[in-house]
Structures are given as structure tokens and as C-alpha cells.
Design an enzyme around this catalytic site. Structure first.
Site, PDB file in Angstrom:
ATOM      1  N   ALA A   1      79.789  49.607 106.931  1.00  9.50           N
ATOM      2  CA  ALA A   1      80.226  48.233 107.151  1.00  9.50           C
ATOM      3  C   ALA A   1      79.407  47.272 106.311  1.00  9.50           C
ATOM      4  O   ALA A   1      78.214  47.484 106.087  1.00  9.50           O
ATOM      5  CB  ALA A   1      80.096  47.869 108.620  1.00  9.50           C
ATOM      6  N   CYS A   2      80.067  46.221 105.830  1.00  8.56           N
ATOM      7  CA  CYS A   2      79.322  45.144 105.199  1.00  8.56           C
ATOM      8  C   CYS A   2      80.066  43.845 105.430  1.00  8.56           C
ATOM      9  O   CYS A   2      81.035  43.809 106.176  1.00  8.56           O
ATOM     10  CB  CYS A   2      79.081  45.393 103.725  1.00  8.56           C
ATOM     11  SG  CYS A   2      80.541  45.281 102.706  1.00  8.56           S
ATOM     12  N   ASP A   3      79.626  42.805 104.798  1.00  8.93           N
ATOM     13  CA  ASP A   3      80.210  41.496 105.073  1.00  8.93           C
ATOM     14  C   ASP A   3      81.676  41.428 104.687  1.00  8.93           C
ATOM     15  O   ASP A   3      82.528  41.047 105.469  1.00  8.93           O
ATOM     16  CB  ASP A   3      79.411  40.423 104.332  1.00  8.93           C
ATOM     17  CG  ASP A   3      80.046  39.069 104.477  1.00  8.93           C
ATOM     18  OD1 ASP A   3      80.353  38.717 105.631  1.00  8.93           O
ATOM     19  OD2 ASP A   3      80.242  38.389 103.470  1.00  8.93           O
TER      20      ASP A   3
END
Lengths: 146, 479
Positions: free
Chosen positions: B396-398
Site C-alpha cells: 500500500a502507498c498513498d
């Protein structure tokens, strides 16, 4: 795929004054070709201000990008290599910058896949860190492209 | 690896399942409490018996409880199972249900919402990789459209009437209990029916008409109090205020004001729905309340609507104050005590479970490989998943597009290289990580945000997206 995308989008320089500048300069080719709008550069920089240097993927290599599809006209990638490292937040030294501009959530995945092949293979990675021209870079990418 | 896995005895397996189900309900309800509060304030103020009656603003009340609130639950439930597409599918399916019945469809929404998410998830999995490039968008939209259409129709035709049938059974059961004369027993049906939002159906459909007949004869009736006593709900919310888990603890005090003073009982229903076992406290509280009213031989002169403490006092006939106040107080205290114990028991068990699974996982990893020394990174998370149970890893990331995609792609390759099969590796933006992901991998700078949105997940934090020691040990764990 990655090789094609990088054609004409690479820069090799001595040094830059700040990490912000490194992102600006690295993104210039995309801006010039109208792949991105000016605002995308700001979004990428803001992203680092907000979340820190998580865009530094492996030591020495950063991939600035942002969640701002509206400022992206076309999926693309550009490349900047510095002779002297620039310091990103959290004291991270970076010499290579890939700017990623993604229009939707799938087209750029092939680019990412190729990039992953480079970064995951130590041997390739070492060669990669030493490329000195666009031609050399694209030749090297060809060897890993699937 | 199976041989080192301690086989959990059956009872703890069931317990874990019940808890997982409870966690699921909580996550479906909690994000929407704000909407319940908005509706509660609106209702307390503007309905004809509210504090500042306003006929035109009161028009919002009905559609909000019939459409808005169930759809929000369905959307959230669908999202938890099937991501954004699941959310849309859940809401679409639930709409058929809402129109197909004339009572608020909360129970139905909590079933059809996740069901919708599940259907679209299965469908997407089945066609994964089979759609020619360029057609993804059209396939995505039309598959959801067609499946949603079918779910909407079947909810309208079958699920809605089935739930309404159950509702009628409840009414029949109440009638039977009234005939026995054992009024406290009514709580056995009242309380579960209330938290399924049938409170108005039973109050205005059964008790108030009965009460009005009695009141016409003797000037007051206990029937007005059997399901409208604000005491049990107050006790429950107080118990959550003191012993609830983090989020519910913080939201409960606000709910108290709207419930007890505003008289909108719906505010406490979500708290029961998220931990269904707390219904025991509600039944106990309500029973003792009714018994107290009976003991003092008190009643109200009319149906308190909304069921606020002020409405109670305003409708108490002369000489009945002591009994009415005692009934509310007793109900509050009993419900508070039982619910407090219940919450503590659940909490304690949860901790125990975590410890168990933590130890199991630790032991397992130790025997696996010396290099996989530090495999557990469950700081802040409350559950740890044993290696052989990992079937989906989410990076997951922004943005959910760049670094997470790179991490996922590289990790997928590594799995392939090591001949590890059957593990799905996907990338998301943090908030969109679906419920079925077993492990979330996230950059350390974003770890707090990940923990906030996924409190019960194992979170592996990394500093580099490729070749990070924590990724290496995750890989070692999977071997």
C-alpha cells in the site's frame, strides 16, 4: 517498454541544489512534451513534504510520483542521473531519479515491471548505477525487458 | 510446515470465528455512526413530538432512515468484502431490498451489502486475466451493472419479503407473550427486535395501541414502557464509555446525549450490532425495568415518543414518579453491569487470543529458518496471522500506483523465483486495501495511516521497496 518511454526523457547532470530541484529538473522532459501539467511537479514535491522520502525505493534511487491524475495528460517516465548525490529528507542520498506520471491505474504497470527487473537484480543494478548516456541506459534496459 | 502448526482445539476455533464476525460487524457499523447521529439530531428536533416540531424538515426523517442509513451500511459492508466495486454492488443490491419491504432494512443491508461485495469479487476473480486489453472498462461497468441489476431484483422479490416475514413472526411472538401475562418476558423479543430497528414497528404497532386501550380505562398503562424505557440503552452506552474499545469508547458519550435526553434509541443499536452478545445486557436491563414498573404498579399516560427521559417524566401521572424513575434507574444499572462484564470478557479473550497466536507464530518462525528471525511486525496490530494462512499480501502507498506497484511487482517475482504459489500480491492505496488481505506492506512513513484504517491487520513496515530486511523475512516466512 520502459526503454521506449525513456527515449528523449533522460538527463545527466553534475549536481543540483536541492531535492526539490532534482524533482523539477527530472520532470522537465515530461513537462516539455506536455505529458504532465506544471501542477504535477508541485504535487510530487508536496507528497514528499507530507510523507517523507518514501519515494526513495532503494538506497540512491528515488521515484517521485503523486496521486494527481488530473495533472497528468499521458502516462510517462523520465530519468535524471546526478554525479553528486542530492540529499532527500531523512538524510537519504539520491543519485538517480525516475519521475513517474501515471494517467490511470494500469498502463504504467509495465513500466514498473521493467523498473522492478532492474532494481531487483544486483548485477543489473550495479551496471545501472554506472550508466553515462541515454544510449547505454536504453541498451541496459533492453537486456532485462520481458 | 503443517506439522509444526499446533492444531487449535475446536472451541477456540469457533471463538475466533465469532470474534472475527464481530469485528466484521463493528467495521461495517462504526464508520457510519456519524450518519446515525445526524439522523438522531434531526429526528429529536423536528418530528411532531420533538423539541421544535417542523413539518417540512421532518420530511427528511423517513427517507434518511429507510434509504440513507441502510445504504451506507450496505456500501461499507460491500467495500470491506469487495473493495470499491463491492461497495457499489452492495448498495445497488440493498436498494431492491429497501423498496421491497416497508420496514427499515438494516438487518437486510448488513447481509446483502457484504453479499454484493462477495459476488463481484468472485466474478472479478473468475474473469481475471481473460479480458482483452482495452476492454477492461466496459467489462467492469457492464458486469457490475448486470450483476447489480440481478441482485436488486432478487432482493426485491425474495430477500425483502423473507425479512418482512421474520418481522411478522416477531409480532406474533409478542402477542403470545402478552397473553401469558409475564410482561418481563417481552424483553426477550423486544430487545433483539429493537436493535434490528423494529422499535417503531413494535411500539407503535403493538404496545401503544394496547396501552391506549388501558389508559382510556384506568388513566395509565405499563405497555407504554415495555419497549421505550431509555434505561437499558443508557446502561449499555455507559458500559461502552468505560470499558469499550478505543473508537466505540470515544463515540459512546455523544450517543448517550442523543439517546437518553433526545430519546432517539437508534443511537445505541449500532453498539449492540457490533457486539451482538451485549444484547444479553439489554434484555436483562429491560426485564428488570419492567419488573420494577410492575412492582410499583406504575405506567405512563401516553406513548413516549421519542423515548427520552424528559418525555417519560412529562407523561408520568401524579404519584407514579418514584416507580417510573426507579424503573429507568434499575434498568440502567442492570444493563450497565451486565454489559460491562460482557465487554471485559470479550476484551480479555481477545488479548488472550492475540498472545496465543503471537506465541504460535513466533515459535513457528523460529523453527523455520534462522534468518527469518524477526518475522513478526505486529506492533499496534492486534492479530498475527500464521505463515500458512497468508494468501493475500497488499502493498500500500498513498496513490496506490507507484511505489506500492513497484514493491508488489518485485515481490511477486521473488515468490515466483522461489516457487511459492497460491499467494496473491496486489497493490492499493492505503484506504482501499480490501478486508481479505492478510498482510499489509507499507513504507514506515505511512504506517500510522495504515494502522488507522486497518486496525486488525498485520502490518509489515519497510524502508525500501526492494530488498528491505522486513520483506526478506516475510519471504523467508512464506517459504
Amino acid at each position: 517498454m520502459l526503454g521506449q518511454y525513456l527515449k528523449g526523457n533522460t538527463k545527466f547532470m553534475g549536481e543540483v541544489s536541492s531535492w526539490e530541484d532534482s524533482i523539477k529538473i527530472a520532470a522537465e522532459p515530461l513537462l516539455a512534451k506536455n505529458f504532465i501539467k506544471e501542477k504535477y511537479i508541485k504535487s510530487m514535491i508536496d507528497n514528499v513534504h507530507e510523507y517523507g522520502a518514501y519515494i526513495v525505493l532503494v538506497p540512491g534511487i528515488a521515484m517521485p510520483h503523486a496521486k494527481d491524475e488530473e495533472s497528468v495528460n499521458k502516462t510517462g517516465m523520465s530519468f535524471l542521473k546526478l554525479e553528486k548525490a542530492v540529499e532527500y529528507p531523512e538524510e537519504k542520498e539520491v543519485k538517480i531519479i525516475f519521475v513517474l506520471a501515471a494517467k490511470d491505474n494500469s498502463e504504467h504497470l509495465e513500466l514498473i515491471a521493467d523498473l522492478s527487473s532492474i532494481l531487483a537484480d544486483e548485477e543489473v543494478l550495479t551496471k545501472f548505477k554506472n550508466v553515462e548516456s541515454e544510449k547505454e541506459l536504453i541498451e541496459l534496459i533492453k537486456t532485462v525487458e520481458e | 510446515m503443517k506439522d509444526i502448526a499446533p492444531s487449535p482445539d475446536q472451541s477456540s476455533g469457533i471463538r475466533a470465528k465469532v470474534q472475527a464476525f464481530g469485528g466484521f460487524l463493528t467495521n461495517m457499523v462504526l464508520p457510519n455512526i456519524g450518519a446515525f447521529i445526524a439522523w438522531g439530531i434531526l429526528t429529536a428536533l423536528f418530528i411532531p413530538t420533538g423539541w421544535i416540531p417542523n413539518e417540512s424538515l421532518a420530511n427528511i426523517v423517513g427517507p434518511a432512515i429507510n434509504y440513507l442509513l441502510p445504504l451506507l451500511l450496505a456500501y461499507t459492508g460491500g467495500k470491506m468484502v469487495g473493495g470499491k466495486r463491492g461497495a457499489v454492488m452492495g448498495a445497488v443490491g440493498t436498494f431492491g431490498l429497501i423498496v421491497g419491504a416497508d420496514i427499515p432494512m438494516f438487518l437486510g443491508a448488513m447481509i446483502v451489502g457484504p453479499l454484493g461485495g462477495w459476488i463481484i469479487k468472485k466474478f472479478d476473480k473468475a474473469i481475471h486475466g481473460k479480458v482483452p486489453a482495452g476492454f477492461e472498462m466496459i467489462v467492469n461497468n457492464f458486469s457490475l451493472g448486470i450483476l447489480g441489476f440481478l441482485l436488486m431484483i432478487s432482493s426485491y422479490l425474495f430477500t425483502g419479503p423473507a425479512i418482512e416475514f421474520a418481522n411478522n413472526l416477531v409480532k406474533g411472538g409478542i402477542q403470545v407473550l402478552i397473553d401469558t401475562g409475564m410482561l418481563p418476558l417481552l424483553s426477550l423479543i423486544n430487545e433483539p427486535a429493537k436493535v434490528l430497528f423494529l422499535n417503531n414497528a413494535i411500539d407503535q404497532g403493538i404496545y401503544y395501541p394496547l396501552g391506549m386501550q388501558r389508559a382510556a380505562e384506568v388513566g395509565k398503562s405499563i405497555y407504554f414502557t415495555v419497549a421505550s424505557n431509555p434505561g437499558p440503552g443508557l446502561g449499555l452506552l455507559l458500559a461502552y464509555t468505560f470499558f469499550g474499545s478505543k473508537t466505540s469508547k470515544r463515540t459512546a458519550p455523544g450517543a448517550i446525549i442523543i439517546h437518553f435526553f433526545g430519546g432517539i434509541h437508534e443511537l445505541y443499536f449500532p453498539y449492540v450490532l457490533m457486539n451482538p452478545i451485549t444484547i444479553i445486557g439489554m434484555i436483562g436491563g429491560a426485564m428488570s425495568g419492567i419488573a420494577t414498573f410492575q412492582l410499583f404498579n406504575v405506567g405512563l399516560v401516553a406513548g413516549p415518543s421519542p423515548g427520552s427521559i424528559f418525555a417519560y417524566l412529562a407523561l408520568t401521572p401524579k404519584g407514579n414518579f418514584l416507580g417510573i424513575i426507579a424503573g429507568v434507574l434499575v434498568a440502567t444499572v442492570v444493563s450497565f453491569i451486565i454489559t460491562s462484564f460482557t465487554l471485559k470478557a470479550i476484551g480479555a479473550e481477545k488479548e488472550e487470543d492475540d498472545k496465543e497466536s503471537f506465541e504460535q507464530a513466533a515459535e513457528k518462525s523460529k523453527s523455520m529458518k534462522e534468518e527469518g528471525k524477526k518475522v513478526l511486525n505486529s506492533r499496534g496490530g492486534s492479530s498475527t496471522i500464521a505463515a500458512e494462512n497468508i494468501s493475500k499480501i497488499a502493498f500500500a502507498c498513498d496513490a496506490g500506483a507507484g511505489s506500492s506497484a513497484l514493491g508488489a511487482t518485485t515481490f511477486r517475482k521473488k515468490l515466483k523465483k522461489n516457487n511459492i504459489e497460491g499467494i496473491e500480491v496486489e497493490h492499493y492505496n492505503i484506504e482501499d486495501v480490501p478486508e481479505d488481505a492478510d498482510v499489509i506492506v507499507v513504507h514506515k512513513n505511512l504506517a500510522d495511516r495504515a494502522r488507522r484504517s486497518h486496525q486488525n491487520k498485520r502490518i509489515v513496515t519497510i524502508e525500501n521497496f526492494i530488498g528491505d530486511p522486513n520483506l526478506e523475512s516475510l519471504l523467508a516466512e512464506l517459504k
